[in-house]
Design a protein around this motif. Structure first.
Motif, PDB file in Angstrom:
ATOM      1  N   ARG A 135     -32.654  49.235  -9.866  1.00  0.00           N
ATOM      2  CA  ARG A 135     -32.097  50.886 -10.848  1.00  0.00           C
ATOM      3  C   ARG A 135     -33.427  51.131 -11.799  1.00  0.00           C
ATOM      4  O   ARG A 135     -33.605  52.515 -11.547  1.00  0.00           O
ATOM      5  CB  ARG A 135     -30.947  50.497 -11.238  1.00  0.00           C
TER       6      ARG A 135
ATOM      7  N   LEU B 172     -34.124  54.886  -9.789  1.00  0.00           N
ATOM      8  CA  LEU B 172     -33.089  55.772 -11.100  1.00  0.00           C
ATOM      9  C   LEU B 172     -33.717  56.202 -11.990  1.00  0.00           C
ATOM     10  O   LEU B 172     -34.897  54.940 -13.082  1.00  0.00           O
ATOM     11  CB  LEU B 172     -32.155  55.034 -12.034  1.00  0.00           C
TER      12      LEU B 172
ATOM     13  N   THR C 139     -25.417  56.013 -16.772  1.00  0.00           N
ATOM     14  CA  THR C 139     -25.163  57.525 -15.728  1.00  0.00           C
ATOM     15  C   THR C 139     -23.745  57.428 -16.503  1.00  0.00           C
ATOM     16  O   THR C 139     -23.683  57.670 -17.293  1.00  0.00           O
ATOM     17  CB  THR C 139     -24.058  57.036 -14.752  1.00  0.00           C
TER      18      THR C 139
ATOM     19  N   THR D 151     -24.627  53.678  -4.966  1.00  0.00           N
ATOM     20  CA  THR D 151     -26.067  53.609  -5.826  1.00  0.00           C
ATOM     21  C   THR D 151     -26.426  52.548  -5.494  1.00  0.00           C
ATOM     22  O   THR D 151     -27.728  52.524  -4.537  1.00  0.00           O
ATOM     23  CB  THR D 151     -25.841  54.224  -7.407  1.00  0.00           C
TER      24      THR D 151
ATOM     25  N   TYR E 258     -30.277  61.261 -11.278  1.00  0.00           N
ATOM     26  CA  TYR E 258     -30.655  59.609 -11.404  1.00  0.00           C
ATOM     27  C   TYR E 258     -31.732  59.087  -9.948  1.00  0.00           C
ATOM     28  O   TYR E 258     -32.511  58.444 -10.641  1.00  0.00           O
ATOM     29  CB  TYR E 258     -29.294  59.007 -11.045  1.00  0.00           C
TER      30      TYR E 258
END
Lengths: 266, 449
Positions: free
Chosen positions: A8, A12, A17, A29, A66
Motif C-alpha cells: 500500500r 497508493l 482511505t 485493493t 488512491y
C-alpha cells in the motif's frame, strides 16, 4: 515485498482511505496490489504505467485518487466508453477499468455489452456490492429481490441481473467471478484477468460487501457477518463440479460459456 | 504482526475471522502476539491494510518523465493539394478541415444530417494512421473522444441536435477536465426527431447553456463550404490553445451544400506541454495549463470533481472551487477569441446581426437594399460564443436598430437585446426552410415580417 502494508505504501498515493469501516473495496485493493506485485516481479505488468479508468461511485474511487498510476475518473457509467477511446488512440497502453455494479452494469449496461462485444484488449473489474453505496444505498440492477433499501422499504421487487450471464451473453471472451471473502482465489483471478486483458476484453465480477448501506438494513449487522454470509453463499467451480452443488450455491471461478454456467447453477 | 491504529477503522473483520482468537479490542484493536500463528489471513482481509506483518521503509516511486516540452504553432502541410480547387459538401469540408488540423481520432454515431462526416472519417482515418470508431451512442462517442484526447491525440465527433443533447454531460466533463476536443453539431429541425433533413439553428443556445455548470464555450458558425473547412481548422486550434471543447454549428442545408473549396496553407496549434507543470488550473493570467498525456509518466489524476492543480479531488473547499471556476470561465473570456465579418457597417443606421447561412443570405438582401439607398449593414458572427460584446457595443450609439433574423424562435435576439441599449428586432423563421433573402429585403424596405 509481499506484505500488504508495504504494498500500500508503494502503490497508493495515500494509505488512509475514505471508505467506510469494513468496506469490501479495501479487501479488493489488497488483492489487486498483491496480484500486481506478483505480476510485476514476473515482468508482466507495470502498475505505474497502467491507465486506470473508473466511473462514479465508491468503487471508482479505488484507482482515483488512491492508485499511483495514470488515472481517469470519468462520468457515471461511461468508464468503458472513455476506455475505448484511450485504447484506440494509444493501442500499446494497458487499460484497467475498475468500477461498481451500478456504474458498469446499470447506468453503463449498454457500454458494458458493447465493449465486451467489441473485444478491445482491456481488463474490466466490476465490483459488485449490490447497492448504490455512495448515494445512500438505493437498489441497482444487481440488487437481490426482497432487499430493504431506502427506496424499497418493503423489499426490492425487481428481478436482478446476473452480471456473469450478461457478460457471457454479450460474447465476452473471458468472464470470471470472485468473492472477496476468498482473497487467495481473488488474487489468482485478478492475475489471470490482467494477463488475458492484454489480448482481449477480460471481465471479472468481484463480489464485495457494503456493510453501511446493505448490511445494516438487511440483518447483517457487522462487516464480519456480511463476509460470513458471503462465504456461505458461494462455492468454487471446482467444488461445484465435484459435489454437484447440492445446496444450489452461487458459483465462482472462470466461465467459458453460458452452457457451462447454466450447468453449474441449474 | 501489528495493527497500525492510525489506519484501523475497527470494523472487526480481523477479530471475527482470526481462528486463533488472537485479536482483541482494548482501546483500539490489538494482536496478542503469543496467540498469533502468522497465518496472515487478517492481513488480506483488512480493508484498510492496517495489519502490518513487517514494516519496511518504502520510498514512493517518483514519476519518470522522459518527455520534453512540446506544442505551439506549426506550419502544417495540407493533406489536399494546396491551391487546388475541390468541389465538396459542407460535411466533407468539415471532415477534411479536421484532418488538416491534425485530428487523428473520430468517434461518432450515425445521425441525419451529420452522417457524411462519419462516413468520410471512416474511409480517411485508416489511411492517415488515425483511428475511427462508430460507438454505441453519442454519450459514448463524446466519452471516447475525451479519452483519446488525454491519450495525446486530437479528436472529434459529429452529430445533430438529439445526439448533441446526449453529449452534454460529457461536454461538462471536458469543461471541468480542460480537455481539448471538437464537436460538430449539424443542426436540424427540432425539437426531438423534428425534421431531420431540414435546417435550423435551434441549438445555438444549447451550445452555450446546454450543459450543467454553465461555463463558457467556444462555438463557431460557418456560412459556406470554404468556411466549413477553414473554421474547423480554427476550431481545433482554439480548442488546443484554450484547452476546452469547441463546438462547430452548421446546419442540414450547409452540410449538403456542394460548392468550391480552395486549399490554402494553414497554421496549426498543438497543445502546450511542459514537464512537471500542474496539468490543471487555476493558472497565472488565466492561461491554459500544460497538458500531458498518459504516456508522459506524470501519474495523472483526471477527475470531473472539483480538484486542485494536480487533480486531487477536493469537493468541500469552497475557496479553491471558486478559484477553479473563475479560471475555467476567464481562460476563455479574458482573451476571448473574436472572428466577425463586417459588411457595410461604416455608415449603417440599421445592422443585421446574423450567423451561419442566414448571415450569407442577409448579405444578398443588404446588397439589394443598399442599391435603393438604405443605410444597412451586416455583422456576421463567425465565432458566435463567446459573444463579441465589445464589437457590437461600438455600433450601439449610431445605430438605430439591430435586426436579428434566425432559423429558430429567436435565440441570439435575447443576447443582442441584453448587450445593446438600441432597439433590437427579432425575425424568427422556424419552418425547416432557409430564410428567403427577399423576405429580409421586404422587411428592410417595408418593415413587414
Amino acid at each position: 515485498m509481499t506484505n500488504i502494508y508495504s504494498l500500500r505504501k508503494k502503490y497508493l498515493r495515500i494509505e488512509k482511505t475514505t471508505f467506510c469501516a469494513g468496506c469490501g473495496y479495501g479487501i479488493f485493493t489488497n488483492c489487486f496490489l498483491k496480484a500486481a506485485e506478483e505480476l510485476e516481479k514476473e515482468g508482466k505488468f507495470d502498475f505505474h504505467k497502467t491507465i486506470f479508468i473508473s466511473g462514479i461511485g465508491c468503487a471508482a474511487w479505488i484507482p482515483n485518487p488512491y492508485f499511483l498510476a495514470e488515472t481517469l475518473h470519468t462520468t457515471h457509467g461511461r468508464a468503458l466508453a472513455f476506455a475505448t477511446g484511450v485504447k484506440l488512440a494509444k493501442p500499446a497502453s494497458k487499460i484497467v477499468v475498475i468500477s461498481g455494479d451500478g456504474d458498469l452494469a446499470t447506468i453503463g449496461g449498454n457500454h458494458l455489452i458493447h465493449t465486451l462485444r467489441r473485444n478491445l484488449p482491456m481488463s474490466i473489474f466490476c465490483l459488485n456490492n449490490y447497492v448504490y453505496g455512495m448515494t445512500g444505498g438505493q437498489p441497482g440492477a444487481t440488487t437481490p429481490q426482497k432487499t430493504i433499501t431506502p427506496v424499497t422499504p418493503e423489499g426490492s421487487i425487481e428481478k436482478p441481473f446476473d452480471i456473469i450471464k450478461l457478460a457471457l451473453g454479450a460474447e465476452a471472451k473471458f468472464v470470471s467471478r470472485y468473492p472477496i471473502v476468498f482473497p487467495k482465489n481473488l488474487i489468482k483471478g485478478i492475475k489471470k484477468n490482467l494477463l488475458i486483458g492484454n489480448e482481449k476484453s477480460a471481465f471479472t465480477e468481484v463480489i464485495s460487501i457494503c456493510p453501511t448501506h446493505f448490511g445494516r438494513k438487511n440483518n447483517l449487522t457487522s462487516p464480519a457477518k456480511m463476509l460470513e454470509a458471503q462465504k456461505e453463499q458461494y462455492i468454487s467451480k471446482k467444488k461445484a463440479l465435484e459435489t454437484q452443488n447440492p445446496e444450489q450455491k452461487k458459483v465462482f471461478g472462470d466461465f467459458e460459456s453460458l452452457d457451462e454456467y447454466f450447468n453449474l447453477t441449474k | 504482526m501489528e495493527i497500525d491504529n492510525s489506519l484501523c477503522k475497527e470494523c472487526g473483520i480481523c477479530m471475527e475471522f482470526c481462528q486463533q482468537k488472537a485479536i482483541v479490542k482494548n482501546d483500539g484493536l490489538k494482536i496478542i502476539q503469543e496467540k498469533c500463528n502468522s497465518c496472515r489471513q487478517c492481513e488480506l482481509l483488512c480493508p484498510e491494510g492496517a495489519i502490518c506483518f513487517k514494516n519496511e521503509e518504502i520510498e514512493k516511486i517518483k514519476s519518470k518523465i522522459k518527455s520534453e516540452k512540446r506544442g505551439g504553432w506549426i506550419n502544417s502541410k495540407p493533406l489536399l493539394k494546396t491551391g487546388q480547387k475541390y468541389f465538396l459538401s459542407g460535411n466533407d469540408a468539415c471532415a477534411e478541415g479536421a484532418l488538416a488540423a491534425g485530428c487523428r481520432f473520430f468517434a461518432g454515431y450515425p445521425i441525419t444530417p451529420a452522417s457524411e462526416i462519419l462516413e468520410r472519417m471512416a474511409i480517411r482515418m485508416p489511411k492517415l494512421n488515425g483511428s475511427f470508431i462508430q460507438m454505441e451512442d453519442e454519450i459514448a462517442s463524446m466519452a471516447a473522444i475525451i479519452g483519446a484526447s488525454w491519450a495525446g491525440v486530437k479528436s472529434m465527433t459529429a452529430t445533430s441536435g438529439p445526439g448533441f443533447s446526449l453529449m452534454q454531460e460529457n461536454i461538462s466533463f471536458a469543461d471541468m477536465t480542460e480537455t481539448p476536443c471538437v464537436i460538430i453539431n449539424v443542426q436540424r429541425g427540432g425539437p426531438s426527431t423534428g425534421m431531420p433533413t431540414k435546417p435550423s439553428t435551434g441549438d445555438i443556445r444549447m451550445a452555450r447553456w446546454g450543459d450543467h455548470g454553465g461555463l463558457q464555450h467556444i462555438a463557431l458558425c460557418p456560412a459556406s463550404v470554404q468556411e466549413c473547412y477553414d473554421l474547423t481548422i480554427k476550431a481545433f486550434n482554439l480548442s488546443e490553445k484554450y484547452r476546452t471543447p469547441v463546438i462547430i454549428l452548421t446546419d442540414a442545408f450547409l452540410a449538403h451544400l456542394t460548392e468550391t473549396l480552395i486549399i490554402k496553407p494553414q497554421k496549426v496549434f498543438n497543445r502546450i506541454y511542459i514537464p512537471n507543470e500542474p496539468p490543471f488550473g487555476p493558472t497565472k493570467n488565466y492561461s491554459a495549463p500544460s497538458m500531458p498525456n498518459f504516456a508522459d509518466g506524470e501519474h495523472l489524476m483526471i477527475t470531473g470533481s472539483a480538484h486542485d492543480e494536480r487533480g486531487w479531488r477536493n469537493t468541500a473547499d469552497s475557496e479553491s472551487y471558486e478559484k477553479l471556476i473563475h479560471h475555467l470561465e476567464n481562460k476563455i473570456i479574458k482573451k476571448r477569441p473574436i472572428d466577425v465579418e463586417k459588411f457595410f457597417l461604416e455608415d449603417a443606421k440599421q445592422i443585421i446581426v446574423a450567423y451561419g447561412l442566414v448571415g450569407r443570405i442577409a448579405k444578398e438582401a443588404i446588397k439589394k437594399a443598399r442599391k435603393k439607398g438604405e443605410k444597412i449593414g451586416l455583422l456576421r458572427l463567425k465565432i458566435l460564443w463567446p459573444f463579441p460584446t465589445e464589437i457590437i457595443k461600438k455600433y450601439e450609439k449610431r445605430c438605430a436598430k439591430f435586426i436579428v433574423p434566425e432559423m429558430n424562435q429567436g435565440q441570439l435576439f435575447f443576447v443582442v437585446r441584453e448587450k445593446v441599449s438600441a432597439k433590437v428586432v427579432s425575425l424568427p423563421q422556424q419552418d425547416g426552410e432557409l430564410i428567403n433573402p427577399e423576405r429580409i429585403y421586404k422587411y428592410i424596405m417595408k418593415g413587414i415580417w
